[in-house]
Design an enzyme around this catalytic site. Structure first.
Site, PDB file in Angstrom:
ATOM      1  N   PRO A  10      -9.103  18.434  25.021  1.00 22.27           N
ATOM      2  CA  PRO A  10      -7.867  17.906  24.454  1.00 22.27           C
ATOM      3  C   PRO A  10      -6.741  17.673  25.465  1.00 22.27           C
ATOM      4  CG  PRO A  10      -8.186  20.208  23.833  1.00 22.27           C
ATOM      5  CD  PRO A  10      -9.466  19.739  24.457  1.00 22.27           C
ATOM      6  N   ASN A  11      -6.066  16.579  25.242  1.00 19.97           N
ATOM      7  CA  ASN A  11      -4.872  16.159  26.002  1.00 19.97           C
ATOM      8  C   ASN A  11      -5.187  15.624  27.402  1.00 19.97           C
ATOM      9  OD1 ASN A  11      -2.979  16.954  23.905  1.00 19.97           O
ATOM     10  ND2 ASN A  11      -3.526  19.042  24.444  1.00 19.97           N
ATOM     11  N   ARG A  18       1.011  13.111  31.521  1.00 15.28           N
ATOM     12  CA  ARG A  18       1.215  14.460  30.974  1.00 15.28           C
ATOM     13  C   ARG A  18       1.591  15.432  32.100  1.00 15.28           C
ATOM     14  NH1 ARG A  18      -3.687  18.637  29.606  1.00 15.28           N
ATOM     15  NH2 ARG A  18      -2.380  20.233  28.672  1.00 15.28           N
ATOM     16  N   TYR A  23      -0.422  18.297  36.572  1.00 15.48           N
ATOM     17  CA  TYR A  23      -1.721  17.628  36.469  1.00 15.48           C
ATOM     18  C   TYR A  23      -1.843  16.360  37.312  1.00 15.48           C
ATOM     19  CZ  TYR A  23      -2.257  20.861  32.573  1.00 15.48           C
ATOM     20  OH  TYR A  23      -2.334  21.996  31.805  1.00 15.48           O
ATOM     21  N   ASN A  72     -14.338  20.337  31.536  1.00 14.25           N
ATOM     22  CA  ASN A  72     -12.964  20.835  31.455  1.00 14.25           C
ATOM     23  C   ASN A  72     -12.627  20.875  29.973  1.00 14.25           C
ATOM     24  OD1 ASN A  72     -10.289  21.483  31.542  1.00 14.25           O
ATOM     25  ND2 ASN A  72      -9.717  19.955  33.083  1.00 14.25           N
ATOM     26  N   ALA A  75      -7.458  23.232  26.675  1.00 13.55           N
ATOM     27  CA  ALA A  75      -6.944  24.370  25.903  1.00 13.55           C
ATOM     28  C   ALA A  75      -8.048  25.114  25.157  1.00 13.55           C
ATOM     29  CB  ALA A  75      -5.877  23.888  24.928  1.00 13.55           C
ATOM     30  N   HIS A  78      -9.669  28.515  26.291  1.00  9.20           N
ATOM     31  CA  HIS A  78      -9.067  29.828  26.029  1.00  9.20           C
ATOM     32  C   HIS A  78      -9.231  30.289  24.581  1.00  9.20           C
ATOM     33  CE1 HIS A  78      -7.402  28.579  29.802  1.00  9.20           C
ATOM     34  NE2 HIS A  78      -6.648  27.648  29.243  1.00  9.20           N
ATOM     35  N   ASP A  85     -20.526  29.251  22.733  1.00 11.62           N
ATOM     36  CA  ASP A  85     -21.872  29.396  22.158  1.00 11.62           C
ATOM     37  C   ASP A  85     -22.737  28.174  22.446  1.00 11.62           C
ATOM     38  OD1 ASP A  85     -21.386  31.909  21.154  1.00 11.62           O
ATOM     39  OD2 ASP A  85     -21.210  31.286  19.058  1.00 11.62           O
ATOM     40  N   GLU A  96     -17.720  24.792  35.012  1.00 12.92           N
ATOM     41  CA  GLU A  96     -16.384  24.775  34.399  1.00 12.92           C
ATOM     42  C   GLU A  96     -15.369  24.332  35.445  1.00 12.92           C
ATOM     43  OE1 GLU A  96     -15.139  28.635  33.028  1.00 12.92           O
ATOM     44  OE2 GLU A  96     -13.115  27.952  32.524  1.00 12.92           O
ATOM     45  N   HIS A  98     -11.100  23.185  36.173  1.00  6.90           N
ATOM     46  CA  HIS A  98      -9.715  23.016  35.739  1.00  6.90           C
ATOM     47  C   HIS A  98      -8.942  22.359  36.862  1.00  6.90           C
ATOM     48  CE1 HIS A  98     -10.389  25.351  32.159  1.00  6.90           C
ATOM     49  NE2 HIS A  98     -11.059  26.211  32.915  1.00  6.90           N
ATOM     50  N   ILE A  99      -8.000  21.554  36.476  1.00  8.87           N
ATOM     51  CA  ILE A  99      -7.153  20.849  37.444  1.00  8.87           C
ATOM     52  C   ILE A  99      -6.181  21.851  38.075  1.00  8.87           C
ATOM     53  CG2 ILE A  99      -5.380  19.056  37.657  1.00  8.87           C
ATOM     54  CD1 ILE A  99      -6.843  17.733  35.159  1.00  8.87           C
ATOM     55  N   SER A 100      -5.565  22.653  37.228  1.00  9.07           N
ATOM     56  CA  SER A 100      -4.579  23.629  37.700  1.00  9.07           C
ATOM     57  C   SER A 100      -5.265  24.979  37.940  1.00  9.07           C
ATOM     58  CB  SER A 100      -3.470  23.793  36.650  1.00  9.07           C
ATOM     59  OG  SER A 100      -4.007  24.307  35.435  1.00  9.07           O
ATOM     60  N   ARG A 105      -0.975  30.791  36.063  1.00  7.25           N
ATOM     61  CA  ARG A 105      -0.132  30.344  34.944  1.00  7.25           C
ATOM     62  C   ARG A 105      -0.042  31.447  33.877  1.00  7.25           C
ATOM     63  NH1 ARG A 105      -2.055  24.495  33.341  1.00  7.25           N
ATOM     64  NH2 ARG A 105      -0.047  24.566  32.238  1.00  7.25           N
ATOM     65  N   ARG A 109      -3.914  31.765  29.575  1.00  5.73           N
ATOM     66  CA  ARG A 109      -4.846  30.858  30.274  1.00  5.73           C
ATOM     67  C   ARG A 109      -5.822  31.613  31.178  1.00  5.73           C
ATOM     68  NH1 ARG A 109      -2.484  25.781  29.165  1.00  5.73           N
ATOM     69  NH2 ARG A 109      -0.228  25.920  29.012  1.00  5.73           N
TER      70      ARG A 109
HETATM   71  C1  DQA Z   1      -6.545  22.799  32.100  1.00  8.97           C
HETATM   72  C2  DQA Z   1      -5.857  24.162  31.992  1.00  8.97           C
HETATM   73  C3  DQA Z   1      -5.697  24.569  30.529  1.00  8.97           C
HETATM   74  O1  DQA Z   1      -5.073  25.840  30.444  1.00  8.97           O
HETATM   75  C4  DQA Z   1      -4.845  23.563  29.795  1.00  8.97           C
HETATM   76  O2  DQA Z   1      -4.782  23.893  28.428  1.00  8.97           O
HETATM   77  C5  DQA Z   1      -5.311  22.160  29.977  1.00  8.97           C
HETATM   78  C6  DQA Z   1      -5.801  21.744  31.296  1.00  8.97           C
HETATM   79  C7  DQA Z   1      -6.594  22.300  33.566  1.00  8.97           C
HETATM   80  O3  DQA Z   1      -7.411  21.416  33.827  1.00  8.97           O
HETATM   81  O4  DQA Z   1      -5.832  22.756  34.412  1.00  8.97           O
HETATM   82  O5  DQA Z   1      -5.194  21.333  29.089  1.00  8.97           O
HETATM   83  O6  DQA Z   1      -7.862  22.924  31.650  1.00  8.97           O
END
Ligand code: DQA
Length: 137
Positions: A10-11, A18, A23, A72, A75, A78, A85, A96, A98-100, A105, A109
């Site tokens: 999501p997002n 964003r 990001y 990725n 959200a 978490h 599963d 897995e 993540h960008i950040s 943070r 997270r």
């Molecule tokens: C994220 C980190 C997550 O905590 C956050 O909810 C995201 C992006 C990242 O790529 O840094 O939407 O997965």
């Protein structure tokens, strides 16, 4: 040729506009076009959804035939027992990403339902996290 899919949660469709301080300013589509140009030795595909069940459907769909999933879950990382599963249920290895740096943070997270079932975790390198994950295949 190895079949690898990038699955974004999501997002992440809003990358580029964003919270660019966290990001970055590049859209994922632009980044993905560059990645495909650079890594012609992989059969690369990309899927994004804001809907938890659609992410699970995609993981199940590719999880017995693809060589790798770069995930990725954003959200849902978490919160989603269901995605955790699904990763346990399939055969395809999941990296897995993540960008950040989620550990730098908020505390919520720091928890991941993906990590215990992932082959590896790469985070904090911006969009390069995806490229580093790809290089592991
Ligand atoms: C994220 C980190 C997550 O905590 C956050 O909810 C995201 C992006 C990242 O790529 O840094 O939407 O997965």
């Amino acid at each position: 040729m190895k079949k690898i899919i990038i699955i974004n949660g999501p997002n992440l469709n809003l990358l580029g506009k964003r919270e660019p301080g966290i990001y970055g300013a590049q859209t994922f589509e632009d980044f993905f076009t560059e990645l495909k140009r650079k890594y012609t030795g992989f059969e690369l595909s990309y899927f994004q959804s804001n809907i938890e069940g659609e992410l699970i459907d995609k993981i199940q769909e590719v999880g017995f035939s693809y060589d790798g999933i770069i995930l990725n879950a954003a959200a849902y990382t978490h919160t989603s027992v269901g995605i955790g599963d699904a990763i346990k249920a399939i055969e395809t290895p999941v990296i897995e990403v993540h960008i950040s740096n989620t550990f730098a943070r908020e505390e919520f997270r720091h928890q991941s339902y993906i990590s215990p079932n992932a082959k590896g975790v790469i985070l904090g390198f911006g969009l390069q996290s995806y490229e580093l994950a790809l290089q592991s295949f």
